[in-house]
Design a protein around this motif. Structure first.
Motif, mmCIF file in Angstrom:
data_model
loop_
_atom_site.group_PDB
_atom_site.id
_atom_site.type_symbol
_atom_site.label_atom_id
_atom_site.label_comp_id
_atom_site.label_asym_id
_atom_site.label_seq_id
_atom_site.Cartn_x
_atom_site.Cartn_y
_atom_site.Cartn_z
ATOM 1 N N VAL A 52 13.393 7.764 -18.826
ATOM 2 C CA VAL A 52 13.626 9.086 -17.990
ATOM 3 C C VAL A 52 12.544 9.721 -17.565
ATOM 4 C CG1 VAL A 52 14.584 11.435 -18.844
ATOM 5 C CG2 VAL A 52 15.628 9.256 -19.450
ATOM 6 N N GLU A 53 11.376 9.742 -18.049
ATOM 7 C CA GLU A 53 9.985 10.358 -17.544
ATOM 8 C C GLU A 53 9.647 9.415 -16.481
ATOM 9 O OE1 GLU A 53 7.459 10.966 -20.814
ATOM 10 O OE2 GLU A 53 6.204 9.086 -20.189
ATOM 11 N N GLY A 54 10.105 8.342 -16.493
ATOM 12 C CA GLY A 54 9.544 7.463 -15.256
ATOM 13 C C GLY A 54 8.260 6.661 -15.496
ATOM 14 N N SER A 55 7.811 6.532 -16.751
ATOM 15 C CA SER A 55 6.551 5.894 -16.885
ATOM 16 C C SER A 55 7.002 4.526 -17.249
ATOM 17 C CB SER A 55 5.705 6.530 -17.864
ATOM 18 O OG SER A 55 6.382 6.868 -19.150
ATOM 19 N N ASP A 73 0.946 -1.053 -0.056
ATOM 20 C CA ASP A 73 -0.079 0.079 -0.050
ATOM 21 C C ASP A 73 0.756 1.243 0.138
ATOM 22 O OD1 ASP A 73 -2.234 -1.544 0.409
ATOM 23 O OD2 ASP A 73 -2.479 -1.269 2.049
ATOM 24 N N GLY A 74 0.521 2.094 -0.823
ATOM 25 C CA GLY A 74 1.245 3.441 -0.848
ATOM 26 C C GLY A 74 2.616 3.471 -1.863
ATOM 27 N N PHE A 75 2.976 2.378 -2.179
ATOM 28 C CA PHE A 75 4.267 2.280 -2.921
ATOM 29 C C PHE A 75 4.197 3.089 -4.486
ATOM 30 C CE2 PHE A 75 7.891 -0.423 -1.435
ATOM 31 C CZ PHE A 75 7.650 -0.020 0.026
ATOM 32 N N LYS A 76 2.871 2.510 -5.204
ATOM 33 C CA LYS A 76 2.585 3.147 -6.501
ATOM 34 C C LYS A 76 2.336 4.528 -6.336
ATOM 35 C CE LYS A 76 -0.791 1.832 -9.771
ATOM 36 N NZ LYS A 76 -1.808 0.797 -10.169
ATOM 37 N N GLU A 77 1.752 4.977 -5.326
ATOM 38 C CA GLU A 77 1.197 6.448 -5.448
ATOM 39 C C GLU A 77 2.717 7.423 -4.995
ATOM 40 O OE1 GLU A 77 -0.333 4.016 -3.541
ATOM 41 O OE2 GLU A 77 -2.103 3.962 -4.740
ATOM 42 N N ALA A 78 3.483 6.588 -4.202
ATOM 43 C CA ALA A 78 4.710 7.499 -3.864
ATOM 44 C C ALA A 78 5.541 7.441 -5.130
ATOM 45 C CB ALA A 78 5.294 6.792 -2.836
ATOM 46 N N TYR A 79 5.793 6.388 -5.810
ATOM 47 C CA TYR A 79 6.341 6.529 -7.006
ATOM 48 C C TYR A 79 5.671 7.599 -8.151
ATOM 49 C CZ TYR A 79 8.690 5.003 -11.361
ATOM 50 O OH TYR A 79 9.546 4.978 -12.397
ATOM 51 N N MET A 119 14.510 0.589 -4.525
ATOM 52 C CA MET A 119 15.249 -0.381 -5.647
ATOM 53 C C MET A 119 14.425 -0.231 -6.890
ATOM 54 S SD MET A 119 16.332 -3.347 -3.091
ATOM 55 C CE MET A 119 16.905 -4.403 -4.579
ATOM 56 N N TYR A 120 13.050 0.245 -6.843
ATOM 57 C CA TYR A 120 12.393 0.206 -8.100
ATOM 58 C C TYR A 120 13.060 1.328 -9.126
ATOM 59 C CZ TYR A 120 9.033 -2.853 -5.794
ATOM 60 O OH TYR A 120 8.513 -3.746 -5.221
ATOM 61 N N PRO A 121 12.912 2.686 -8.585
ATOM 62 C CA PRO A 121 13.724 3.440 -9.395
ATOM 63 C C PRO A 121 15.205 3.212 -9.428
ATOM 64 C CG PRO A 121 13.082 4.660 -7.487
ATOM 65 C CD PRO A 121 12.360 2.999 -7.315
ATOM 66 N N GLY A 122 15.837 2.757 -8.446
ATOM 67 C CA GLY A 122 17.340 2.309 -8.417
ATOM 68 C C GLY A 122 17.726 1.448 -9.697
ATOM 69 N N LEU A 123 16.887 0.585 -9.863
ATOM 70 C CA LEU A 123 17.513 -0.495 -10.800
ATOM 71 C C LEU A 123 17.181 0.125 -12.271
ATOM 72 C CD1 LEU A 123 18.378 -3.589 -10.720
ATOM 73 C CD2 LEU A 123 17.372 -2.762 -8.624
ATOM 74 N N SER A 124 16.036 1.016 -12.291
ATOM 75 C CA SER A 124 15.708 1.675 -13.616
ATOM 76 C C SER A 124 16.941 2.516 -14.133
ATOM 77 C CB SER A 124 14.750 2.721 -13.408
ATOM 78 O OG SER A 124 13.917 2.654 -14.682
ATOM 79 N N HIS A 125 17.478 3.469 -13.193
ATOM 80 C CA HIS A 125 18.661 4.121 -13.442
ATOM 81 C C HIS A 125 19.726 3.429 -13.994
ATOM 82 C CE1 HIS A 125 19.887 8.076 -11.956
ATOM 83 N NE2 HIS A 125 21.230 7.724 -12.150
ATOM 84 N N GLY A 126 20.210 2.385 -13.617
ATOM 85 C CA GLY A 126 21.118 1.309 -14.142
ATOM 86 C C GLY A 126 21.163 1.040 -15.382
#
Lengths: 601, 601
Positions: A155-158, A77-83, A126-133
């Motif tokens: 880059v836009e994060g979608s 709960d809340g992870f998606k909204e925070a993202y 770790m969700y955005p972190g892995l994306s970064h790499g």
């Protein structure tokens, strides 16, 4: 519930006073954008987001974990909204290439933000972190078409990214992978195989997931020289560049883990999934190393982040919890007992956390500058890259070992309450436990440092760093107030070179000497490296005090912590030297069958 | 799923060869019953029960945990039935007083069994374990009526016991407890208050639960001198001595913990519950220490048990998992890669586990002999009791620190798989984490050792032990093959005394010096103590090899492990000495408010 406050004063100390980021940024081609105002805004907004949005979700993530149902993974709960907030705040694009929609700010600013994210909510980070790499790999090695297809969305994060390396029978030894890539008539490849331990491999936070997958072409040479890299999206991009048809990749299950419950650790099944080759055939591992090196620094940052948050909560508890009297008589006679911060051993644990947090921050922000310089290219880039190569395994392994120790000291300071879920301290231990394992265990980092980085360069890469330490000590030779630090540091710096020679000589006779010494050597290197940053910190604090400051307590605290580090942590090198020097014999002498005879006969 | 095999060969080595239990038993008043045949049967049956009944329930217990519903606690599937088997096997009564239905065997045999239980299923083992301690207190301090009422039922195992000490605001500092005992007209007491962290406080395994509760009488002096001890049953015994009416004690909730999920950790609410005073008023803490000292050794045993089982599973994995080639070239060229046991750093971790397990076993079985001697009374009892007092904090703290390290090395050897629940290695880390906390944290043990046991006796209690070590070294002076061990041991043994003097001198000026040195001092003491047992082990192995044996590999393995211990673990003392000698200043200099300025300003 644990709390977190971004350590902005200390971040400022490291950035503005210790490592002079303003000058550093002024020398970068993309440094103009990193003006003091922008940096300040990023720190403030980053603190706000991590404190207010991510921190409250950390225990939620741990308690709920991710759930799996027929290939679909639901995050807590809340992870998606925070993202979503993270994307709306423009954070994913902050340090990305403007050509693909990025804001082009120096990487180091992303790392500073990442420290806060790691403290606040490791699993979420770790969700955005892995994306970064994954973005890094595509940017450096993808074709223009691939960048167009994937990069802007990431880059836009979608869309988010993953790295798919490990298989059930191989993690460290990627030469053994079995995932296959069959060339197709249209120039794409059909990828088939099973990958495990894929962090963020499946989740509900983004519209598409872009997997970077190691696989073998039919004609591949054996071992690690026959591995190619492919980009395999969950949904194929359609004509408008949006997520279209489902590709042949499915999450088969998620792991039940000791910690980082909020992050999905997936078994990914590739069943003829359509993929695109990145770069040249059989060179996948070298491309992946771009990502792995960044990921290793990122895991070191996780170690730092957990050290900091464990420290903050330990300190609050140690000030609040009343138990026993000071050994020298009551310090707070009006209270039922003294707060436990009066006890020397509690202070020892707190100061250990503090010394690792603040010293670790100096070290890793220094590597952040090196990364900026490498990205900038130019004449400093080579030198920076060599230093970065040397420091990467130290940052990864030493700061995660320190993080685990700091988290455990947190539990110890809380006593029995530390073992109880609701207090939150045991989560830091469980979460930090993975950092010593993934992206290469401490043992693997140690072999990388001693074998690959140092001995293979005949010690040159080490000399580049020890020269810098030497120069610092030399410059402070006449500074008697700093002598308590520089004298020891100078001795250790010299010993470091001597130990390297000794191991190197032994290794020429017997390669096992490298493996036998490696972990002790890495930890030794970590302690000396941190000593260098603590000596510099002491110097900076000394200067500030001499120049007059209205923050006397802050700088005196820095000096006191430096002193603690030199007196109570740095002597651990004495044990490491002693064990290293006994060599490999006592490890290798025992026959394999002799190990288990206590219970096998 | 992890496996466990009772290390009978090594237990035999320690009992028959190293510590000569047959002679020890022959000298005990109740030793006749401990004939070689009986001992052998106990070992065999204990192995069978723990391997076949308890081991398979260990992961079940962790996954299911205990559940709570309106005061009722349900233990995990199979726990109750296993306990029934345990009772039917006559295990609870094995070492108990024949006057109350016990079999009267020496305590040490119960400890040997307990090692196996701790390896197989720590959470389960705590139900009978707590009961054991409660029986000791009742036997030594209860009135005849109390013994009659409670002891026989506990000896047969149909009732179990607990110890209720901790309250929300105090654990270490029991002087602060608030639970009250109001004298009643019938000579009983009405007990009211809340106790937390009560292991096995409520469960479904026995017909009644007998709580030993610390509480304060209305006229009690303040602090720890005003604490009395009461026995408070869950059900009042009826006229037939069976569990009768429900007493006013309820489990309010159970804790959600990092580990030992299979054991119920209860909040116990006493609401005017009927209790009986044990012994004299205000002397409760000293009676409880009977139980606590036994419990501390018991927790040390938990450390040993987890070390052993972590080792066994790590070894199996290290032999099975193929990953990378030996640094000296392929050892198993026919396989896809070498088993990881060929790698020096993996061997370092395995040997660390082995050295802690086997050295720890020698140490704790030696303390078991001391306990037998204390129970036996007679002329040796005093000397044994003093030695036991010295070794108890070392056994408790050192073996649990070692157990946590060994469990973590298990995870490290398994790599990423170590972090995954189903492999079972991470459970050992979580379960072992509590052992460093309960029954007094490592810090508390360290103060007990250095402050109470050693400095308060002017070092006499230490001398009693170092003399014994000295005697051993002296006797082996001419033994050149043992010199690699005895030379170092002899030096450390002398240094131990010197360090004690140094700290003692400093402590006369400043009591904080004791707290500052204590944990380093305890760990130092642990390493030297284990070195003594490893040197004796080497001597025993050497003798066996010299005398001719058909178990050459077993004894050579012992020698190799002793060598590893001296070369790779014992040098840790160098860091401990160095940090100890820097004293308290760097811990105490920092002002409290300086600690948090990195994030508070």
């Amino acid at each position: 519930m644990p709390t977190y406050k971004a350590p902005l004063r200390d971040i400022r100390f490291v950035m503005d006073e210790l490592l002079d980021f303003p000058t550093h940024y002024a020398q970068l081609p993309n440094g103009d954008d990193a003006s003091p105002e922008i940096v300040s805004a990023i720190l403030q907004e980053g603190a706000k987001f991590t404190e207010e949005v991510l921190t409250p979700l950390n225990q939620v993530g741990d308690s709920q974990g991710c759930s799996y149902n027929e290939g679909v993974v639901t995050t807590p709960d809340g992870f998606k909204e925070a993202y979503q907030q993270y994307v709306e705040g423009g954070w994913p694009s902050m340090t990305q290439d403007p050509a693909y929609g990025g804001q082009g700010l120096p990487s180091s600013l992303g790392m500073v933000l990442n420290e806060m994210v790691c403290s606040a909510n490791l699993s979420w980070g770790m969700y955005p972190g892995l994306s970064h790499g994954a973005m890094d790999v595509l940017l450096h090695h993808g074709t223009d078409a691939q960048k167009e297809m994937f990069l802007s969305k990431m880059v836009e994060g979608s869309w988010t990214g993953t790295m798919c390396l490990t298989e059930p029978h191989c993690g460290t030894d990627l030469g053994l992978i079995r995932t296959k890539a069959e060339p197709q008539a249209d120039g794409t490849y059909a990828i088939s195989g099973t990958k495990i331990f894929i962090s963020a491999g499946e989740h509900d936070m983004s519209d598409n997931i872009v997997h970077l997958v190691l696989a073998k072409l039919p004609d591949a040479p054996g071992g690690s020289k026959g591995i190619s890299l492919f980009v395999v999206p969950k949904f194929m991009p359609d004509a408008q560049g949006e997520a279209g048809e489902r590709n042949g990749v499915q999450c088969g299950s998620i792991e039940h883990k000791m910690g980082i419950h909020g992050n999905s650790t997936c078994v990914m099944n590739f069943d003829g999934a359509q993929g695109y080759l990145i770069g040249e055939p059989h060179k996948g591992l070298s491309y992946m190393f771009v990502m792995m090196n960044a990921a290793r620094i990122g895991v070191g940052m996780q170690g730092l982040g957990l050290t900091e948050v464990a420290y903050q909560n330990s300190l609050a508890y140690a000030r609040d919890r009343l138990q026993m009297r000071s050994l020298n008589g009551p310090k707070f006679p009006e209270k039922a007992a003294d707060p436990i911060i009066v006890h020397p051993d509690v202070r020892r644990m707190l100061l250990t956390q503090k010394a690792f947090a603040e010293g670790g921050r100096a070290l890793i922000y220094y590597t952040a500058q090196l990364i900026d310089k490498v990205h900038a290219g130019g004449e400093d880039a080579n030198e920076a890259n060599e230093l970065l190569g040397l420091l990467t395994p130290i940052v990864k392994a030493f700061l995660t070992e320190a993080g685990f120790e700091a988290a455990n000291e947190g539990v110890q300071i809380y006593g029995g309450h530390g073992f109880i879920h609701e207090w939150g301290m045991e989560q830091f231990v469980r979460d930090s436990r993975i950092t010593r394992l993934y992206e290469g265990t401490t043992g693997i980092q140690a072999l990388d440092l001693l074998g690959r980085k140092i001995l293979m360069s005949q010690g040159e890469s080490l000399k580049r760093f020890t020269k810098q330490v030497h120069k610092f000590c030399k410059a402070e030779e006449g500074n008697s107030e700093l002598a308590e630090f520089t004298t020891t540091l100078s001795q250790l710096n010299q010993e470091w070179g001597e130990l390297t020679m000794q191991v190197g000589m032994k290794a020429m006779q017997n390669r096992d000497e490298v493996g036998a010494a490696s972990v002790d050597y890495l930890m030794y290197s970590g302690y000396v490296t941190l000593a260098y940053f603590w000596a510099q910190t002491a110097k900076t604090a000394q200067t500030a005090l001499a120049n007059g400051t209205n923050e006397t307590a802050f700088y005196q605290g820095k000096l006191a912590t430096a002193r603690f580090y030199f007196q109570k942590l740095l002597p651990r090198t004495r044990a490491l030297v002693a064990t290293m020097q006994t060599g490999a014999d006592s490890l290798m002498a025992m026959e394999d069958e002799q190990f288990g005879l206590g219970f096998e006969i």
